[in-house]
Every structure is written in structure tokens, then in C-alpha cells.
Design a protein around this motif. Structure first.
Motif, PDB file in Angstrom:
ATOM      1  N   ASP A 294       0.869  -1.190   0.000  1.00  0.00           N
ATOM      2  CA  ASP A 294       0.000   0.000   0.000  1.00  0.00           C
ATOM      3  C   ASP A 294       0.900   1.233   0.000  1.00  0.00           C
ATOM      4  OD1 ASP A 294      -1.757   2.081   0.431  1.00  0.00           O
ATOM      5  OD2 ASP A 294      -2.957   1.018   1.915  1.00  0.00           O
ATOM      6  N   ARG A 295       1.362   1.601  -1.188  1.00  0.00           N
ATOM      7  CA  ARG A 295       2.358   2.665  -1.294  1.00  0.00           C
ATOM      8  C   ARG A 295       1.812   4.026  -0.890  1.00  0.00           C
ATOM      9  NH1 ARG A 295       6.928   1.960  -3.845  1.00  0.00           N
ATOM     10  NH2 ARG A 295       6.749   0.033  -2.686  1.00  0.00           N
ATOM     11  N   ILE A 296       0.558   4.302  -1.203  1.00  0.00           N
ATOM     12  CA  ILE A 296      -0.018   5.605  -0.847  1.00  0.00           C
ATOM     13  C   ILE A 296      -0.152   5.735   0.664  1.00  0.00           C
ATOM     14  CG2 ILE A 296      -2.051   7.090  -1.074  1.00  0.00           C
ATOM     15  CD1 ILE A 296      -2.512   5.806  -3.827  1.00  0.00           C
ATOM     16  N   GLY A 297      -0.696   4.695   1.302  1.00  0.00           N
ATOM     17  CA  GLY A 297      -0.843   4.732   2.755  1.00  0.00           C
ATOM     18  C   GLY A 297       0.489   4.784   3.469  1.00  0.00           C
TER      19      GLY A 297
ATOM     20  N   ALA B 252       1.111  18.160  -4.517  1.00  0.00           N
ATOM     21  CA  ALA B 252       0.206  17.058  -4.856  1.00  0.00           C
ATOM     22  C   ALA B 252      -0.867  16.847  -3.795  1.00  0.00           C
ATOM     23  CB  ALA B 252       1.018  15.775  -5.046  1.00  0.00           C
ATOM     24  N   LEU B 253      -0.534  17.116  -2.542  1.00  0.00           N
ATOM     25  CA  LEU B 253      -1.505  16.905  -1.466  1.00  0.00           C
ATOM     26  C   LEU B 253      -2.678  17.875  -1.538  1.00  0.00           C
ATOM     27  CD1 LEU B 253       0.808  16.134   1.598  1.00  0.00           C
ATOM     28  CD2 LEU B 253      -0.765  14.563   0.452  1.00  0.00           C
ATOM     29  N   ARG B 254      -2.532  18.953  -2.297  1.00  0.00           N
ATOM     30  CA  ARG B 254      -3.624  19.923  -2.416  1.00  0.00           C
ATOM     31  C   ARG B 254      -4.619  19.559  -3.518  1.00  0.00           C
ATOM     32  NH1 ARG B 254       0.540  23.967  -1.910  1.00  0.00           N
ATOM     33  NH2 ARG B 254       0.126  24.725  -4.014  1.00  0.00           N
ATOM     34  N   VAL B 255      -4.332  18.487  -4.250  1.00  0.00           N
ATOM     35  CA  VAL B 255      -5.250  18.043  -5.306  1.00  0.00           C
ATOM     36  C   VAL B 255      -6.537  17.533  -4.674  1.00  0.00           C
ATOM     37  CG1 VAL B 255      -5.584  16.366  -7.158  1.00  0.00           C
ATOM     38  CG2 VAL B 255      -3.371  17.500  -6.877  1.00  0.00           C
ATOM     39  N   MET B 256      -7.677  17.876  -5.268  1.00  0.00           N
ATOM     40  CA  MET B 256      -8.974  17.483  -4.732  1.00  0.00           C
ATOM     41  C   MET B 256      -9.126  15.961  -4.704  1.00  0.00           C
ATOM     42  SD  MET B 256     -11.802  18.562  -3.431  1.00  0.00           S
ATOM     43  CE  MET B 256     -11.808  20.306  -3.885  1.00  0.00           C
ATOM     44  N   PRO B 257      -9.435  15.378  -3.548  1.00  0.00           N
ATOM     45  CA  PRO B 257      -9.631  13.926  -3.479  1.00  0.00           C
ATOM     46  C   PRO B 257     -10.751  13.470  -4.408  1.00  0.00           C
ATOM     47  CG  PRO B 257      -9.446  14.866  -1.278  1.00  0.00           C
ATOM     48  CD  PRO B 257      -9.548  16.021  -2.235  1.00  0.00           C
ATOM     49  N   ALA B 258     -10.557  12.324  -5.041  1.00  0.00           N
ATOM     50  CA  ALA B 258     -11.523  11.687  -5.938  1.00  0.00           C
ATOM     51  C   ALA B 258     -11.712  12.441  -7.255  1.00  0.00           C
ATOM     52  CB  ALA B 258     -12.872  11.482  -5.259  1.00  0.00           C
TER      53      ALA B 258
ATOM     54  N   LEU C  63      -7.011  10.688  -9.313  1.00  0.00           N
ATOM     55  CA  LEU C  63      -6.988   9.307  -9.781  1.00  0.00           C
ATOM     56  C   LEU C  63      -5.770   9.056 -10.663  1.00  0.00           C
ATOM     57  CD1 LEU C  63     -10.746   8.752 -10.726  1.00  0.00           C
ATOM     58  CD2 LEU C  63      -9.568   8.035  -8.641  1.00  0.00           C
ATOM     59  N   HIS C  64      -5.454  10.046 -11.475  1.00  0.00           N
ATOM     60  CA  HIS C  64      -4.309   9.919 -12.377  1.00  0.00           C
ATOM     61  C   HIS C  64      -2.989   9.924 -11.602  1.00  0.00           C
ATOM     62  CE1 HIS C  64      -1.949  10.385 -16.060  1.00  0.00           C
ATOM     63  NE2 HIS C  64      -1.228  11.247 -15.370  1.00  0.00           N
ATOM     64  N   LEU C  65      -2.836  10.862 -10.689  1.00  0.00           N
ATOM     65  CA  LEU C  65      -1.575  10.992  -9.957  1.00  0.00           C
ATOM     66  C   LEU C  65      -1.299   9.780  -9.084  1.00  0.00           C
ATOM     67  CD1 LEU C  65      -1.663  14.761  -8.899  1.00  0.00           C
ATOM     68  CD2 LEU C  65      -0.333  13.707 -10.735  1.00  0.00           C
ATOM     69  N   ASN C  66      -2.356   9.203  -8.506  1.00  0.00           N
ATOM     70  CA  ASN C  66      -2.184   8.045  -7.632  1.00  0.00           C
ATOM     71  C   ASN C  66      -2.397   6.721  -8.350  1.00  0.00           C
ATOM     72  OD1 ASN C  66      -1.500   9.452  -5.275  1.00  0.00           O
ATOM     73  ND2 ASN C  66      -3.649   9.959  -4.914  1.00  0.00           N
ATOM     74  N   GLU C  67      -2.559   6.783  -9.671  1.00  0.00           N
ATOM     75  CA  GLU C  67      -2.604   5.610 -10.537  1.00  0.00           C
ATOM     76  C   GLU C  67      -3.818   4.720 -10.328  1.00  0.00           C
ATOM     77  OE1 GLU C  67       1.134   3.619 -10.216  1.00  0.00           O
ATOM     78  OE2 GLU C  67       2.250   5.284 -11.079  1.00  0.00           O
TER      79      GLU C  67
END
Length: 305
Positions: free
Chosen positions: A86-89, A204-210, A215-219
Motif C-alpha cells: 500500500d504505497r499511498i498509505g 500534490a496533497l492539495r489536489v482534490m480527493p476523488a 486518480l491519475h496521480l495516484n494511478e
């Protein structure tokens, strides 16, 4: 009175590195077990020191104990997520772990009343800033339970700590910024050792979730393509470094508490030896894994040849 901090060396029961079979799964199991042992060791230290009245009666020590607790909890959670791909977590948790550990080390090594006042003042100033935002939210939704709860928590924090805060922080300071930029602050120390110096991450953390961009940045967009969903390899180097960071912070932490009457120097020295044993295990296990990777690379190269 002598307080027993934690395990003795015979009770560590670390995996035998020489018996680890040469596969990522085998190394994962060994790292997970050793990380759990380290985590339990840190938790026992925290619980024991929490019972030392001379230690906990000082507000600065309570903050230090809180940072130590956060470091310990995030450490094992980070290891678990990293080993389960779980690379994001794991990225989120390692950032939190590093912030806690570096701040803990800084407060311990440079700690004095004026520094802790500055540390407290920054948070009181931020709490006042957030309280203003929450008050504006409540004007629109006066009965929103989460906003009411947060408002009460912020007010309680300000009431408890405003006496320790410097008045100069009331105006002109950033929402959360403490320590002169030229000082040897936690941010500067982290940058020097290669921690938390990822400027792109803050953007990147300021990108709107969902959002489609998130979706693109987190693959997540690639989930329909079976050729792109192979789990990334485990970063055993990062696992070793996280363990070493926690061990380093703990050693400094124990050196600080040696002055309290309920803990004997011999007990601290024993724990320092245990920490050294854990440090060596993670160092040696990583070295063996690196050797295993080199051997695998050579085998593949020979097959291709």
C-alpha cells in the motif's frame, strides 16, 4: 525504586537472519516480526515513563511523550502498509513518522523553556486561526456536530496553553511556523538528512480527493489495465531507515529521562544495549537482502546471456 522499562536481550527473539530463505516474502515476514518487536519495545517504554510522576508533571515532557507515542504507532502501521504494497498509505505514514521523530529529537537535544514556549506559541497561534475559520462555518451551519466539537477542542487547547505562549505570536505570524529560518530547526535538520524535503509532495496533497487528476496521480485510473496493476516492490531500505530513525530518537529520549529518580542508570544502559541489538539486526538484514538482490540480478543476466 527501579522501573523496568521493557524486555531483556534474551526476550527479544529476533529472527535469525542466516535462516531467512532468499525471497521477498521471507524477508517481509522477518522484517514484520522484528518491526513488531521494536514497536512493542517502544510502547512499553512509553507506558512505563507515563507512570513516572516527576517526568509527566512537566508540560514539555508531556509533549515529548506524545511525539514519542505518535512515532511508535505510525512506525508499525507504516511497516505493515509498506509490506502489503500500500504505497499511498505507507507514504502518508512515513511522512507523519518523520515529522514526529525529527521534532522529538530537536526538542530533546535543544530543549529549554524558551524553545518549548516558541513551540507552544506556534500551535496556540494556529489554533486561534483555525478557531476563526470554524466560527465562520458555524455561522452558516450553527448545529454542525463536527464543527461544534472542533470548536470546543480548539478553545480547550487555547485555554490550557495560552499562558505559555508568547504574545508576539498574536499578530504577524504564519498559521504554523516556529523557529527562525536561520536556526537549526526540525525542518532544516530533516532536509540535511534527506527527510521530508519533497516540495512536489506538498503540491500534490492539495489536489482534490476523488478528482480525475487525483486518480491519475495516484494511478487508480490504471486498475482496468491488468498489465499495470503488478504491486510495486517492497522498499526494504526505507524500512531499515525508518527503524533506525525510531531507534535513534529512542536512544536520545532515554538519555534525557536518566535524570529522573525513578529510573536507574543501569536500566537505561541495558535498554541502550537492546536498541543497539535492534539497530544491528535491521542493518544486517538489509545488507543480506541487498546481497540477495545482487545475486538475483546476476542470475537473470546470465540467463539472458
Amino acid at each position: 525504586m527501579s522501573i523496568k522499562l521493557t524486555l531483556n536481550q534474551a526476550e527479544l527473539r529476533l529472527p535469525n537472519i542466516d535462516s531467512i530463505k532468499g525471497s521477498e516474502q521471507a524477508f517481509s515476514k522477518a522484517f514484520l516480526k522484528s518491526s513488531y518487536i521494536l514497536h512493542q519495545h517502544l510502547e512499553q517504554i512509553k507506558l512505563t515513563l507515563g507512570e513516572v510522576k516527576d517526568f509527566t508533571k512537566e508540560p514539555s515532557n508531556l509533549a515529548i511523550l506524545g511525539l514519542f507515542s505518535k512515532m511508535s504507532r505510525h512506525y508499525y502501521s507504516y511497516v505493515f502498509l509498506e509490506l502489503h504494497h500500500d504505497r499511498i498509505g505507507s507514504q502518508l505514514l512515513i511522512e507523519q513518522l518523520c515529522e514526529a521523530a525529527i521534532t522529538l529529537i530537536y526538542l530533546l537535544e535543544e530543549g529549554d523553556k524558551s524553545l518549548f514556549c516558541e513551540y507552544t506559541s506556534a500551535s496556540v497561534h494556529q489554533a486561534r486561526s483555525l478557531l476563526t475559520e470554524v466560527a465562520e462555518q458555524l455561522q452558516q451551519l450553527p448545529h454542525q456536530p463536527d464543527s461544534l466539537r472542533l470548536k470546543a477542542q480548539l478553545e480547550a487547547f487555547i485555554s490550557k496553553h495560552q499562558a505559555q505562549a508568547a504574545e508576539s505570536w498574536h499578530t504577524g505570524a504564519a498559521p504554523y511556523e516556529w523557529g527562525a529560518k536561520s536556526a537549526n530547526t526540525t525542518a532544516k535538520r530533516a532536509k540535511l538528512v534527506g527527510l521530508n524535503c519533497l516540495p512536489a509532495r506538498h503540491v500534490a496533497l492539495r489536489v482534490m480527493p476523488a478528482s480525475l487528476l487525483e486518480l491519475h496521480l495516484n494511478e487508480w485510473h490504471s486498475l482496468t489495465d491488468s498489465s499495470e496493476i503488478a504491486p510495486p516492490g517492497i522498499n526494504f531500505t526505507a524500512l531499515r531507515d525508518a527503524a533506525h530513525l525510531c531507534l535513534h530518537a529512542t536512544q536520545i529520549f532515554l538519555e534525557e529521562v536518566v535524570t529522573y529518580q525513578d529510573i536507574q542508570i543501569t536500566e537505561i544502559e541495558c535498554q541502550q544495549q537492546l536498541l543497539n541489538t535492534l539497530y544491528e539486526w535491521f542493518h544486517n538484514a538489509h545488507a543480506v537482502y541487498q546481497l540477495h538482490c545482487v545475486e538475483q540480478f546476476m542470475e537473470r543476466a546470465l540467463l539472458k546471456a
